[in-house]
Design an enzyme around this catalytic site. Structure first.
Site, PDB file in Angstrom:
ATOM      1  N   GLY A  11       0.815  -1.212   0.000  1.00  0.00           N
ATOM      2  CA  GLY A  11       0.000   0.000   0.000  1.00  0.00           C
ATOM      3  C   GLY A  11       0.847   1.259   0.000  1.00  0.00           C
TER       4      GLY A  11
ATOM      5  CE1 TYR B  56      -9.128  -0.450  10.320  1.00  0.00           C
ATOM      6  CE2 TYR B  56      -9.537   0.565  12.457  1.00  0.00           C
ATOM      7  CZ  TYR B  56      -8.760   0.437  11.316  1.00  0.00           C
ATOM      8  OH  TYR B  56      -7.605   1.173  11.186  1.00  0.00           O
TER       9      TYR B  56
END
Length: 337
Positions: A60, A215
């Site tokens: 990323g 999450y």
């Protein structure tokens, strides 16, 4: 006439005093905001370590703190491999980093962490073409996205934030050992506090999906993975660290903005003051990746370039071992891989 002069004089005095007070308040406010921003910015990695001859892989790395981490590694002379899903954006970011750092040894390779096939392909190609791996930075992630399953049938946040990085790391572990001393840096979140691993319902098949619960589960998994990886690599020359980067102004929260645009708009102005820039947010990642003398703290949790105490749930060794075993089974990993 003297009355008018006196009145005018007094009025000017009042205005002058008001302006002085206004100026003092403005100055005090400005100073307070500067101090607030400095405090929010957190710690700064002050190490001047060079990385010439070293290779760093960052997932990323085309945006946000991943991009700033890549830029810093490139400045230090490392060969930087940007492992990204969006090759167009990644190539653009790589070109910018090459230009700003003067380091032409910045390359892009495709990696989609939502696909175990993609993770395996990346790892096998990397091993076939690269001769070393000194620092692996598992940075990529998604945050509070709507419910969906990956092509492998796993809940997206758990798959991208944990399973993909788990498989990537263990597939590259031999190369990390051969390049020792080497490091694995996992970007987690303070959201792991209050998190729980739903071992019997990782995909939320039995309970309603909650994006925040999911999450937190994925971020707790990051911390447990780091703890168990440290135990398994003890004495190998590979050390591992996990961190909370802070609340960053990046695109990670795009799903929150999409689902709650009004709230997002109302909070956007003040939130800018309360968030780190990507460069500030990258500091703890950089700190864990390069700071000398951290070897004795392998497996530990950091924030603002300091050792921090993780949640009690993150220090459960039995849960960490179970998380490893469950993850290995889910990704189809066997020792011969």
């Amino acid at each position: 006439m003297n009355q008018y002069i006196s009145a005018g004089y007094l009025w000017e005095e009042l205005k002058s005093n008001r302006l002085a007070k206004y100026g003092a308040v403005t100055a005090a406010t400005a100073i307070s905001l500067v101090l607030l921003r400095k405090w929010i910015g957190g710690g700064v990695c002050k190490s001047r370590v060079r990385l010439d001859g070293k290779t760093v892989v960052i997932t990323g790395a085309n945006t946000g703190i991943g991009k700033e981490t890549a830029r810093d590694m490139a400045k230090r002379g490392a060969r930087v491999v940007m492992a990204c899903r969006d090759l167009t954006r990644a190539e653009k970011s790589a070109a910018e980093i090459r230009m700003s750092t003067g380091n032409g040894n910045v390359v892009v390779r495709h990696l989609d962490l939502a696909s175990l096939y993609s993770v395996r392909h990346f790892a096998h190609e990397y091993i076939a073409t690269e001769d070393r791996l000194d620092i692996l930075i598992n940075n990529a992630g998604v945050m509070m996205c709507p419910y969906s399953l990956t092509e492998d049938g796993y809940e997206t946040q758990f798959a991208v934030n944990h399973l993909g990085h788990f498989l990537l790391t263990i597939l590259l572990l031999d190369l990390l050992k051969n390049s020792a001393p080497s490091r694995v840096v996992n970007v987690s979140s303070i959201a792991h506090k209050g998190g729980k691993i739903h071992f019997d319902d990782l995909n939320f098949n039995q309970t309603p999906y909650d994006s925040l619960v999911s999450y937190r589960q994925s971020k707790l998994a990051n911390v447990l993975f780091t703890r168990e990886l440290s135990r398994r690599t003890k004495g190998s020359g590979v050390t591992t660290y996990v961190l909370h980067p802070g609340v960053i102004r990046t695109k990670l929260g795009r799903y929150v903005e999409m689902r709650h645009p009004v709230v997002s708009a109302l909070l956007s102005a003040p939130s800018i003051l309360l968030m780190k820039t990507p460069k500030q947010g990258a500091q703890t990642t950089i700190y864990c990746a390069i700071t000398e003398g951290l070897e004795k703290l392998s497996g530990c949790y950091f924030s603002d370039c300091k050792l921090m105490e993780p949640a009690p749930e993150a220090k459960d060794d039995l849960a960490a071992m179970r998380m490893w075993d469950v993850s290995a089974k889910l990704v189809g990993y066997k020792e011969e891989d």
